[in-house]
Design a protein around this motif. Sequence first.
Motif, PDB file in Angstrom:
ATOM      1  N   MET A  28     -17.506  12.999  -1.081  1.00 45.86           N
ATOM      2  CA  MET A  28     -17.104  13.783   0.079  1.00 45.86           C
ATOM      3  C   MET A  28     -16.753  15.207  -0.318  1.00 45.86           C
ATOM      4  N   LEU A  29     -15.940  15.371  -1.360  1.00 38.53           N
ATOM      5  CA  LEU A  29     -15.515  16.705  -1.762  1.00 38.53           C
ATOM      6  C   LEU A  29     -16.686  17.539  -2.263  1.00 38.53           C
ATOM      7  N   GLY A  30     -17.692  16.889  -2.803  1.00 42.75           N
ATOM      8  CA  GLY A  30     -18.883  17.607  -3.228  1.00 42.75           C
ATOM      9  C   GLY A  30     -19.678  18.175  -2.075  1.00 42.75           C
ATOM     10  N   ARG A  31     -19.407  17.688  -0.845  1.00 42.12           N
ATOM     11  CA  ARG A  31     -20.116  18.196   0.341  1.00 42.12           C
ATOM     12  C   ARG A  31     -19.376  19.350   1.021  1.00 42.12           C
ATOM     13  N   VAL A  32     -18.165  19.648   0.609  1.00 47.19           N
ATOM     14  CA  VAL A  32     -17.399  20.733   1.245  1.00 47.19           C
ATOM     15  C   VAL A  32     -18.048  22.074   0.914  1.00 47.19           C
ATOM     16  N   GLU A  33     -18.364  22.841   1.936  1.00 40.38           N
ATOM     17  CA  GLU A  33     -19.063  24.112   1.742  1.00 40.38           C
ATOM     18  C   GLU A  33     -18.149  25.325   1.817  1.00 40.38           C
ATOM     19  N   ARG A  34     -16.951  25.170   2.349  1.00 40.31           N
ATOM     20  CA  ARG A  34     -16.026  26.300   2.502  1.00 40.31           C
ATOM     21  C   ARG A  34     -15.196  26.486   1.234  1.00 40.31           C
ATOM     22  N   PRO A  35     -14.635  27.679   1.041  1.00 40.25           N
ATOM     23  CA  PRO A  35     -13.789  27.909  -0.136  1.00 40.25           C
ATOM     24  C   PRO A  35     -12.641  26.908  -0.197  1.00 40.25           C
ATOM     25  N   SER A  36     -12.386  26.365  -1.394  1.00 38.89           N
ATOM     26  CA  SER A  36     -11.390  25.313  -1.555  1.00 38.89           C
ATOM     27  C   SER A  36     -10.514  25.592  -2.758  1.00 38.89           C
TER      28      SER A  36
END
Length: 255
Positions: free
Chosen positions: A154-162
């Motif tokens: 799931m976290l690998g799919r996050v596209e926004r700055p994190s």
Amino acid sequence: MSVLSAQSGSAMVRGLQERAARALPAERVEEVEGWWLRHAPSCAWWVGTVLPHGGAGTGELMGRVVEAEEFYAGHGTAAWFQITPSACPEELDAVLAKRGYRRESLASLQVAPTARVLEQVPAGSLRVRLENRPTRAWFEVWHAVNGHGGEWDMLGRVERPSAYALAMIGDDVVAVGRAVADTGWAGVFGMATLPQARGRGAARSVLAALSGWAGTHESDRMYLQVERDNIPALRLYERAGFSEICGYHYRTAEG
């Protein structure tokens, strides 16, 4: 509340929940006239719920519900609906109740000015390290508190700055959290503190670090979602400057 302010508040709630959906991205998302149908088989169940934000007249509503049910049946699972009165079709909750869906998991959507959260840094706060991706140490604390799941995918799919925060006592990571910046807002997720470190300001130190990061990413407001029966978390967030803008719950027919 005036009609204009009610509409503005409803739009803000929808926008925040859609930001949260981008920060907790499902494996598959199908948008149907404003309804987000989300399939996330390896994640926590709430990542794969229906986000029913598009309007629907009385005659259309049942068709939308059936369409959502067919989407989930096609993936071999039952449908879960996220119900936020100010953001969903007005009659949806009652329609689902009559259809046999039970009410589950009351939750709170809360917001705070980023500067206010940063001001609440506790005296003697812990050292916090920030990373731009989850590390093994971050996951070790998260899994120790919450168990194992499909968080990495799931976290690998996050596209926004994190940002991934790790609060330290000596060389040991004792608390973690993450933030995702998205169009002026930073969402807070993944808060977890090891039992032996609770009561030592670890979680507040994480929040302060994430608010500092948010301020450098053009996010002057923060939001989070928390279960209403999680009293320690509610107290933590209140002390940090957060306040509720709405409550919501889920409906499911899962046996």
